[in-house]
Design an enzyme around this catalytic site. Sequence first.
Site, mmCIF file in Angstrom:
data_model
loop_
_atom_site.group_PDB
_atom_site.id
_atom_site.type_symbol
_atom_site.label_atom_id
_atom_site.label_comp_id
_atom_site.label_asym_id
_atom_site.label_seq_id
_atom_site.Cartn_x
_atom_site.Cartn_y
_atom_site.Cartn_z
ATOM 1 N N TYR A 1 0.858 -1.183 0.000
ATOM 2 C CA TYR A 1 0.000 0.000 0.000
ATOM 3 C C TYR A 1 0.899 1.239 0.000
ATOM 4 O O TYR A 1 2.004 1.217 0.544
ATOM 5 C CB TYR A 1 -0.907 0.015 1.234
ATOM 6 C CG TYR A 1 -2.028 -1.007 1.220
ATOM 7 C CD1 TYR A 1 -1.764 -2.361 1.395
ATOM 8 C CD2 TYR A 1 -3.357 -0.615 1.036
ATOM 9 C CE1 TYR A 1 -2.790 -3.298 1.386
ATOM 10 C CE2 TYR A 1 -4.387 -1.546 1.041
ATOM 11 C CZ TYR A 1 -4.107 -2.882 1.216
ATOM 12 O OH TYR A 1 -5.117 -3.807 1.213
ATOM 13 N N GLU A 2 0.397 2.315 -0.567
ATOM 14 C CA GLU A 2 1.253 3.495 -0.770
ATOM 15 C C GLU A 2 1.707 4.150 0.534
ATOM 16 O O GLU A 2 2.632 4.951 0.536
ATOM 17 C CB GLU A 2 0.563 4.515 -1.669
ATOM 18 C CG GLU A 2 -0.685 5.116 -1.061
ATOM 19 C CD GLU A 2 -1.512 5.892 -2.076
ATOM 20 O OE1 GLU A 2 -1.288 5.739 -3.283
ATOM 21 O OE2 GLU A 2 -2.389 6.642 -1.647
ATOM 22 N N SER A 3 1.073 3.812 1.654
ATOM 23 C CA SER A 3 1.513 4.361 2.934
ATOM 24 C C SER A 3 2.876 3.813 3.352
ATOM 25 O O SER A 3 3.414 4.224 4.374
ATOM 26 C CB SER A 3 0.473 4.070 4.018
ATOM 27 O OG SER A 3 0.123 2.702 4.005
ATOM 28 N N GLY A 4 3.415 2.865 2.590
ATOM 29 C CA GLY A 4 4.758 2.362 2.879
ATOM 30 C C GLY A 4 4.775 0.948 3.428
ATOM 31 O O GLY A 4 5.839 0.413 3.734
ATOM 32 N N HIS B 1 1.365 11.660 -5.808
ATOM 33 C CA HIS B 1 2.126 11.285 -4.604
ATOM 34 C C HIS B 1 3.608 11.092 -4.922
ATOM 35 O O HIS B 1 4.481 11.530 -4.175
ATOM 36 C CB HIS B 1 1.601 9.961 -4.038
ATOM 37 C CG HIS B 1 0.369 10.090 -3.208
ATOM 38 N ND1 HIS B 1 -0.150 11.290 -2.791
ATOM 39 C CD2 HIS B 1 -0.442 9.133 -2.682
ATOM 40 C CE1 HIS B 1 -1.241 11.064 -2.061
ATOM 41 N NE2 HIS B 1 -1.432 9.770 -1.979
#
Lengths: 267, 275
Positions: free
Chosen positions: A54-57, B104
């Site tokens: 997920y893009e949150s890392g 992003h």
Amino acid sequence: MSQPLADITPSEMMTVTAARALGNGTTCFVGIGLPSEAANLARLTHAPEAVLIYESGTLQTRPDVLPLSIGDGELCETALTTVSVPEMFRYWLQGGHVDVGFLGTAQIDRYANLNTTLVGDYREPKVRLPGGGGAPEIATNSKEVFVMVKQSRRTFVKDVDFITTVGFGRDGTARDNMHPETARHMGRGPTRVITDLCVMRPDPVDHELVVTALHPGVTRDQVIDATGWDIRFADTLETTAIPTAEEIEVLRSLKVRTERHHAGDTV
Amino acid sequence: MAEFLSLHDAVARFVENGATVAMEGFTHLIPFAAGHEIIRQQKRELTLIRMTPDLIYDQMIGMGCVKRLIFSWGGNPGVGSLHRLRDAVEHHHPVPLDIREHSHAAMACAYEAGAAGLPLAVLRGYVGSDLPKVNDQIKSITCPFTGEELAAIPSIRPDVAVIHAQKADRHGNVLIEGIIGVQKEAVLAATHSIVTVEEIVESLDTHPNACIIPGWAISAVVVAERGASPSYAHGYYPRDNGFYKTWDAIARNRESFAAWMNDHVMNARPEESTR
């Protein structure tokens, strides 16, 4: 064993079909919402070795309940490791480690371009949407892209108002004739669009979306009515396989678990 | 060396009217308490930067603190729109809002470039997207070695970065755990930085590769218990997803928004303002 058809909702049909598209061992960059539901269903059924990021890392996460946001603590607590957001986008995505980018959208057009920016004119929008987030580069730096979205005329438009995230561009040629270095790093783009009515794939030559499979019980007319352009159907039109009882059970218990978890949050 | 200040004094000293301010946090560790203090001090004409502006930026925009927003995804995660942001963009209320919109990947690179002291960030980005047509800060650059055209955007170098973290020791060294987002990059890219923390401890007591920002790289450390709520602090308290859902109705119209802000922010003391 397959589930009795009458018992399956169109949205479950969509989620199971999308989940099945994800192969075991695939590295998948997961968008929030519907893609997250499908990717986790895949992980809990036929694809236990699917790597979800997920893009949150959060790298290789195995959430027990579906996250409400892209950065819920559940994702971090169940991940192999959590990296910074620049590392996620630069090393893992741009570096070429993602097989499938799995995206939702607000609008999609016949060349699978996605719009999550706005409806109307940019400076004076009728409806302002959240924006691109990670999608513009997920769609170009993943080896291929799956799109999952409920089908209606409002969503499936001939030309999107704004290309937030490219599919094949305004005329279907956006991924052709690139600099060799760019071409080497660019993925194939959207390879399937999975809806609650059908599955579409881009035509291999002109890249316009073509219906390749109808979900059981869905008619061509239903798809035509829910599409804002003159939609084409493949010569050999398949019928999507009916979900198994196990797939439906795992999906429903995942959703019940998720609802119970989020209902526990204070209001 | 970081100074230990009260929230009031840190904001009063470092956040000037017209400043460029980055308040980061990728869903996690969002500096709500500091945002509320900026609102209470009625700062104006701010340029706000953040990858994922959520409720705290919705509140600052709705309260008229902001003239420009630089961002890449502006929504209420998992819930829907930010209604105050939409009202500002769609109806120019309460003041017109200039937006500069990115992806992003680009913003993450721009923070990193800012931290690295470079003027620009380079990425293989925005291919085929309409975003470069509406944001003149997105340009392209040709690789001098391969001839490949790549996207270039200016690095992010805010006047002030504001972040929230779990803890600091008595020297102001700060530990961030969990989803670490771009917080370290934001602090290192900024001229000044304010870090609010849940608590001050004797020793950070952690492993050799932990995400630590040394006290000598921070301007001010502020104790703000539950300072990220309704966002969360990994290891301290969970995300109040219920409040994120409730916010949708509160922010949907101007009156209920103003009433909520009055009760929970304007007339609250700093330690009471966050839920």
